[in-house]
Design a protein around this motif. Sequence first.
Motif, mmCIF file in Angstrom:
data_model
loop_
_atom_site.group_PDB
_atom_site.id
_atom_site.type_symbol
_atom_site.label_atom_id
_atom_site.label_comp_id
_atom_site.label_asym_id
_atom_site.label_seq_id
_atom_site.Cartn_x
_atom_site.Cartn_y
_atom_site.Cartn_z
ATOM 1 N N ALA A 58 1.707 -8.959 -3.347
ATOM 2 C CA ALA A 58 0.810 -8.036 -4.066
ATOM 3 C C ALA A 58 -0.238 -7.487 -3.096
ATOM 4 O O ALA A 58 -0.501 -6.277 -3.059
ATOM 5 C CB ALA A 58 0.143 -8.753 -5.233
ATOM 6 N N THR A 59 -0.810 -8.390 -2.296
ATOM 7 C CA THR A 59 -1.799 -7.961 -1.305
ATOM 8 C C THR A 59 -1.162 -6.999 -0.300
ATOM 9 O O THR A 59 -1.756 -5.983 0.065
ATOM 10 C CB THR A 59 -2.380 -9.189 -0.569
ATOM 11 N N GLY A 60 0.064 -7.311 0.127
ATOM 12 C CA GLY A 60 0.781 -6.461 1.081
ATOM 13 C C GLY A 60 1.038 -5.077 0.509
ATOM 14 O O GLY A 60 0.784 -4.058 1.166
ATOM 15 N N ALA A 61 1.527 -5.042 -0.723
ATOM 16 C CA ALA A 61 1.799 -3.756 -1.385
ATOM 17 C C ALA A 61 0.511 -2.944 -1.515
ATOM 18 O O ALA A 61 0.494 -1.729 -1.302
ATOM 19 C CB ALA A 61 2.412 -4.010 -2.759
ATOM 20 N N PHE A 62 -0.591 -3.629 -1.858
ATOM 21 C CA PHE A 62 -1.899 -2.976 -2.000
ATOM 22 C C PHE A 62 -2.325 -2.328 -0.678
ATOM 23 O O PHE A 62 -2.754 -1.166 -0.643
ATOM 24 C CB PHE A 62 -2.906 -4.036 -2.459
ATOM 25 N N LEU A 63 -2.159 -3.059 0.428
ATOM 26 C CA LEU A 63 -2.520 -2.515 1.750
ATOM 27 C C LEU A 63 -1.673 -1.288 2.069
ATOM 28 O O LEU A 63 -2.184 -0.259 2.525
ATOM 29 C CB LEU A 63 -2.307 -3.588 2.827
ATOM 30 N N GLU A 64 -0.371 -1.415 1.821
ATOM 31 C CA GLU A 64 0.559 -0.331 2.134
ATOM 32 C C GLU A 64 0.231 0.940 1.332
ATOM 33 O O GLU A 64 0.186 2.048 1.889
ATOM 34 C CB GLU A 64 1.961 -0.841 1.794
ATOM 35 N N ILE A 65 -0.041 0.765 0.049
ATOM 36 C CA ILE A 65 -0.323 1.918 -0.816
ATOM 37 C C ILE A 65 -1.677 2.544 -0.453
ATOM 38 O O ILE A 65 -1.845 3.761 -0.526
ATOM 39 C CB ILE A 65 -0.256 1.494 -2.305
ATOM 40 N N THR A 66 -2.629 1.709 -0.017
ATOM 41 C CA THR A 66 -3.919 2.247 0.435
ATOM 42 C C THR A 66 -3.716 3.162 1.649
ATOM 43 O O THR A 66 -4.330 4.224 1.756
ATOM 44 C CB THR A 66 -4.899 1.104 0.783
ATOM 45 N N GLY A 67 -2.825 2.767 2.547
ATOM 46 C CA GLY A 67 -2.489 3.605 3.705
ATOM 47 C C GLY A 67 -1.888 4.928 3.266
ATOM 48 O O GLY A 67 -2.271 6.002 3.759
#
Lengths: 154, 157
Positions: A58-67
């Motif tokens: 979830a944290t990884g997906a959040f970082l990716e989508i923020t990018g």
Amino acid sequence: MTEDGAHSDLLDDLSASIPYIRFLGLVFERRGDEITALMPYKPDLIGNPLLPALHGGATGAFLEITGVAQLLSDTALADAARGELPDDYAPAMPRPIDITFDYLRSGKPRDTYARAIVQRRGRRVANVRIEAWQDARGKLIAAAHGNFLLGAAG
Amino acid sequence: MTDLEGRMTGGETTPDGEGVALTGLPHSAAMGMRLVSTGKGEATLMLPYSEALVGDVATGVLGGGAITALLDTCCGTAVFVAGDKGIASTATLDLRIDYMRPATPGRAVQAHAECYRVTRSVAFVRAVAWTETRDRPVATASAAFILERKPEKEKTA
């Protein structure tokens, strides 16, 4: 519609129209040209119920989508500077080529924030660093760096 | 089934075919991930296609983050079943994902992870995700996990 209006709508559309972003419950705020993304806490984001801790995915997906959100916003600002954006303005989604996630602290069951720094934006590829934190901006829970393919070319 | 594997699936054993829900991992369960099979240091997971996880409405392709979450879970599972009984818990230290091609819309994503080295503190894992065949990967992953060990038993005199 003002240039800024179409641009603000773009980020609202992102949270409203992309199912996976809605699934995670992400919200985006823009200050100037900087996007801050918010992942409000919900029990569905937990990976380890014993600690408890947020799921690394979830944290990884959040970082990716923020990018992705920061790159889209940059594209919209650049397009708006060249002329008024049409109401149906929809720039191509940047696609991740590769990303490395560093997990620095356990994600607590509370709200998480993230910001992206575009280190270099070329014609086809952008290199982006993204940081996530909870209580304090200086105490990152995770960071990522990756390359994103810009435009529609695959 | 190991203690940790049981904790992930709520104690259910793994049948053939569709696998069991990862009820012990709320986020994985919410996404609909299923544990298909495990071997020593190996795990196979499946993420059924779901409209809720779509990242590109125009194409129906799942969000890259959903693949990231699947691969992270798959890698963690492979660490759990690596055969080291001293491991109490584990957390992802770092994870690199290479996105090779979009996941085919409408198809489940399969993932297989292999934990190929366990030291006292760290486990190393690699994984692959695919929708069509395994030699046409959607993404590959390489990860390191930090291990929390059970307290060692006191030596008897």
